[in-house]
Design a protein around this motif. Structure first.
Motif, mmCIF file in Angstrom:
data_model
loop_
_atom_site.group_PDB
_atom_site.id
_atom_site.type_symbol
_atom_site.label_atom_id
_atom_site.label_comp_id
_atom_site.label_asym_id
_atom_site.label_seq_id
_atom_site.Cartn_x
_atom_site.Cartn_y
_atom_site.Cartn_z
ATOM 1 N N SER A 134 -30.748 2.994 45.478
ATOM 2 C CA SER A 134 -30.422 1.903 45.063
ATOM 3 C C SER A 134 -31.164 0.782 45.747
ATOM 4 N N LEU A 135 -31.338 -0.638 45.311
ATOM 5 C CA LEU A 135 -32.427 -1.137 45.798
ATOM 6 C C LEU A 135 -31.894 -2.761 45.569
ATOM 7 N N LEU A 191 -37.754 -4.571 31.620
ATOM 8 C CA LEU A 191 -37.722 -3.209 32.092
ATOM 9 C C LEU A 191 -38.354 -2.129 31.392
ATOM 10 N N ASN A 192 -39.016 -1.315 32.336
ATOM 11 C CA ASN A 192 -40.153 -0.102 32.111
ATOM 12 C C ASN A 192 -39.543 0.946 32.540
ATOM 13 N N ALA A 247 -38.967 -5.225 40.938
ATOM 14 C CA ALA A 247 -38.087 -4.314 41.863
ATOM 15 C C ALA A 247 -38.805 -2.845 41.075
ATOM 16 N N MET A 248 -39.078 -1.811 41.965
ATOM 17 C CA MET A 248 -39.400 -0.664 41.458
ATOM 18 C C MET A 248 -39.018 0.500 42.285
ATOM 19 N N LEU A 249 -38.453 1.453 41.447
ATOM 20 C CA LEU A 249 -37.937 2.681 42.113
ATOM 21 C C LEU A 249 -38.738 4.073 41.270
ATOM 22 N N SER A 272 -38.686 -6.463 36.088
ATOM 23 C CA SER A 272 -39.456 -7.578 36.544
ATOM 24 C C SER A 272 -39.045 -8.779 35.759
ATOM 25 N N SER A 273 -39.497 -9.978 36.430
ATOM 26 C CA SER A 273 -39.252 -11.167 35.733
ATOM 27 C C SER A 273 -39.976 -12.463 36.183
#
Length: 190
Positions: free
Chosen positions: A170-171, A111-112, A152-154, A133-134
């Protein structure tokens, strides 16, 4: 001989008191006091991001991440996870001790979060970027040493009022049935 020396000393004292030295010292100290009293005191904010994860409609859990942000400074950042080595180049050396040298680059997975705040009279504009990410279990088609990274990025900007939570987005997590809801709340702490 004492009289001329005491006369010079008396003249020096008179000139020191009449000259600009004493008023200049007073002006400097007054300026310092004025400067300190009128300096802008910037606020410090706490941003708390809430990430709620679900899988197929079942709630898997909620995580909270807090950052302190000062509008006068650069972005606040939070990184949590691992650095995964990825082979970026390989070359062979020549000669009697020939071997293959491999170079690696590292990718942050996990997580960033980065955030920036701009103040306005009605609230604060908050820029947020969240990346999760993973390393996927799937194998890459270009070789066994090349991992597949799922991400996944927001990234957005929202106007926030202190104490009122805002849903940033939401994603769905690619390659899975997982879903993320991301909310943020702004608090004044200074």
């Amino acid at each position: 001989m004492m009289k001329p020396a005491s006369g010079i000393l008396a003249i020096a004292l008179v000139l020191g008191c009449v000259g600009n030295t004493a008023p200049a010292q007073n002006e400097v100290s007054t300026d310092k006091a004025t400067t300190t009293n009128t300096e802008k005191v910037s606020k410090t904010y706490r941003l708390t991001y809430t990430i709620t994860e679900s899988d197929g409609g079942k709630n898997l859990g909620t995580q909270h991440f807090s950052l302190t942000v000062n509008p006068d400074s650069k972005d606040a950042e939070l990184k949590m996870g691992s650095r995964v080595p990825i082979e970026s180049a390989a070359y062979n050396t020549e000669g009697p001790a020939a071997h293959t040298n491999v170079q690696y680059q590292y990718v942050d997975v996990g997580l960033n979060i980065s955030a920036r705040v701009h103040e306005f009279a009605t609230g604060a504009e908050v820029y947020s970027k969240l990346e999760q990410s993973s390393v996927a279990e799937a194998k890459s088609t270009i070789g066994s040493n090349a991992p597949v990274i799922r991400q996944a990025m927001l990234q957005n900007t929202a106007t926030l009022t202190a104490g009122k939570p805002v849903m940033l987005g939401s994603l769905d997590v690619p390659g899975s049935t997982r879903h993320l809801d991301i909310e943020v709340i702004l608090e004044n702490i200074k």
